[in-house]
Enzyme design. Sequence first.
Site, short mmCIF file in Angstrom:
data_model
loop_
_atom_site.label_atom_id
_atom_site.label_comp_id
_atom_site.label_asym_id
_atom_site.label_seq_id
_atom_site.Cartn_x
_atom_site.Cartn_y
_atom_site.Cartn_z
N CYS A 247 5.12 4.04 19.66
CA CYS A 247 6.11 3.78 20.71
C CYS A 247 7.47 3.50 20.09
O CYS A 247 7.58 2.75 19.13
CB CYS A 247 5.68 2.58 21.55
SG CYS A 247 4.03 2.72 22.26
N GLY B 104 0.80 -1.21 0.00
CA GLY B 104 0.00 0.00 0.00
C GLY B 104 0.84 1.26 0.00
O GLY B 104 0.47 2.27 -0.63
N THR C 49 11.32 -7.57 -12.36
CA THR C 49 10.73 -8.91 -12.49
C THR C 49 9.68 -9.13 -11.41
O THR C 49 9.91 -8.87 -10.23
CB THR C 49 11.81 -9.99 -12.38
OG1 THR C 49 12.79 -9.77 -13.39
CG2 THR C 49 11.21 -11.38 -12.56
N ASN D 248 -7.18 3.66 9.60
CA ASN D 248 -6.56 2.46 10.16
C ASN D 248 -6.52 2.45 11.68
O ASN D 248 -6.36 1.39 12.29
CB ASN D 248 -5.13 2.31 9.62
CG ASN D 248 -4.28 3.53 9.89
OD1 ASN D 248 -4.62 4.64 9.47
ND2 ASN D 248 -3.17 3.36 10.58
N GLN E 55 -7.43 -0.82 4.38
CA GLN E 55 -8.11 -1.47 5.50
C GLN E 55 -9.43 -2.13 5.13
O GLN E 55 -10.05 -2.78 5.99
CB GLN E 55 -8.36 -0.44 6.60
CG GLN E 55 -7.13 0.05 7.32
CD GLN E 55 -6.48 -1.03 8.17
OE1 GLN E 55 -7.13 -1.98 8.62
NE2 GLN E 55 -5.18 -0.90 8.39
N SER F 230 -3.38 -3.55 -0.05
CA SER F 230 -2.21 -4.31 0.39
C SER F 230 -2.65 -5.70 0.79
O SER F 230 -3.55 -5.86 1.63
CB SER F 230 -1.55 -3.60 1.58
OG SER F 230 -0.32 -4.21 1.91
N ALA F 231 -2.05 -6.71 0.20
CA ALA F 231 -2.53 -8.09 0.35
C ALA F 231 -2.50 -8.61 1.78
O ALA F 231 -3.35 -9.40 2.18
CB ALA F 231 -1.73 -9.02 -0.56
N HIS F 232 -1.53 -8.17 2.57
CA HIS F 232 -1.41 -8.74 3.92
C HIS F 232 -2.51 -8.24 4.85
O HIS F 232 -2.64 -8.73 5.98
CB HIS F 232 -0.03 -8.46 4.51
CG HIS F 232 0.19 -7.07 5.01
ND1 HIS F 232 0.11 -6.75 6.34
CD2 HIS F 232 0.52 -5.93 4.36
CE1 HIS F 232 0.36 -5.46 6.50
NE2 HIS F 232 0.62 -4.95 5.31
#
Length: 371
Positions: A320, A69, A232, A146, A174, A194-196
């Site tokens: 943090c 993302g 690639t 998010n 999200q 974003s795939a994750h």
Amino acid sequence: MYYFDHSATTPINPLVLELMTEVQKNTYGNPSSIHSAGREAKIIIEKARQEIANAINAEPFQIYFTSGGTESNNHVLWSLVSIKNAHIITNVIEHPAILKVLEYLEPYGLKNTLINVNKNGLVNLKDLESQITKETRLVSIMFANNEIGTIQPLRKINKIIKGKNILFHTDAVQCLGKIKVDVKELDVDFLSLSAHKFHGPKGIGILYVKNKKDISSLIIGGSQEGGLRGGTENVASIAGAGLAAKLSVKNLKENSKKLKDLKTFFIKELISFFPKIIINGDLIDSLPGLVNISFPGFRSDILLAKLDRVNIAVSSGTACGAGDVKPSPVLSAIGLDIKLNLSSLRFSFGSTNTMAEVKILLKELKIILNI
């Protein structure tokens, strides 16, 4: 571990992992090669492109693969550098992959305006409209935040900028698998994923581009991705992203209801034994499964550490680093004072969570809060 931090990242779907392992093992050809091994890799990429297009109601040629993302957002913003005195409008609670990039691009002549949000995190539409100038070339507003989950009124924003030669980008990282993402209904020019975030692999992202003429290359090299991104392709991760997208929308209504039910139950039970909590963000126009809560009188870093000791993962509403706890800019923007800001936690439920797990979370919170 009891994992309630799905907005940070999601566990990879076993079917996705199985597919990626198979691709890594058996499909090693370069997708740009004309021999059979290369063509096999290319076919896998194009299948994934089709799956993602189907998931967001786009055309396959409008889907471009990136590293995530952050790169997708960067790609859109950097494309405006060549336009003299270009002006971008965004808002104060965007992801750093927008705000920090705009700050970095200022010396290149790219001007920006950050519009405010209300106490629920919704953008001020009148403020947005008043900031449009003849040099405004892009409006970039996150689909859903998010940290607090607030869903922005993209359709209303579109009505404001329609017919003014202004491109529209949304960071929807999200959203996929939680709410409907339909690029035709949203009528955006660019959309980042974003795939994750939807049970796919890390390191692979998607950029939807309505019209290729409206964007330029960011990574220069070969002619991959229609000439917009050299290098690639990561075939296995692209395959995984495609399958993850397909699975994420397969049972969207059921999953969205499950996340909403978990969130509603969690809030109701939490209030029953700790009524002093403050829920940050919009409870109506909000992502299912994500809730940001302030616990007056309790520091978020201490709460987080205590939950971690009992094998429960949540997220702090603060940044943090090196033992230094700083207020969240998002929570500051919606009006939280420093004490409440530093007492906030984000709970983000996912499809792998169960009601029994949420009850365990509540039980441990009750102990930690000494109730």
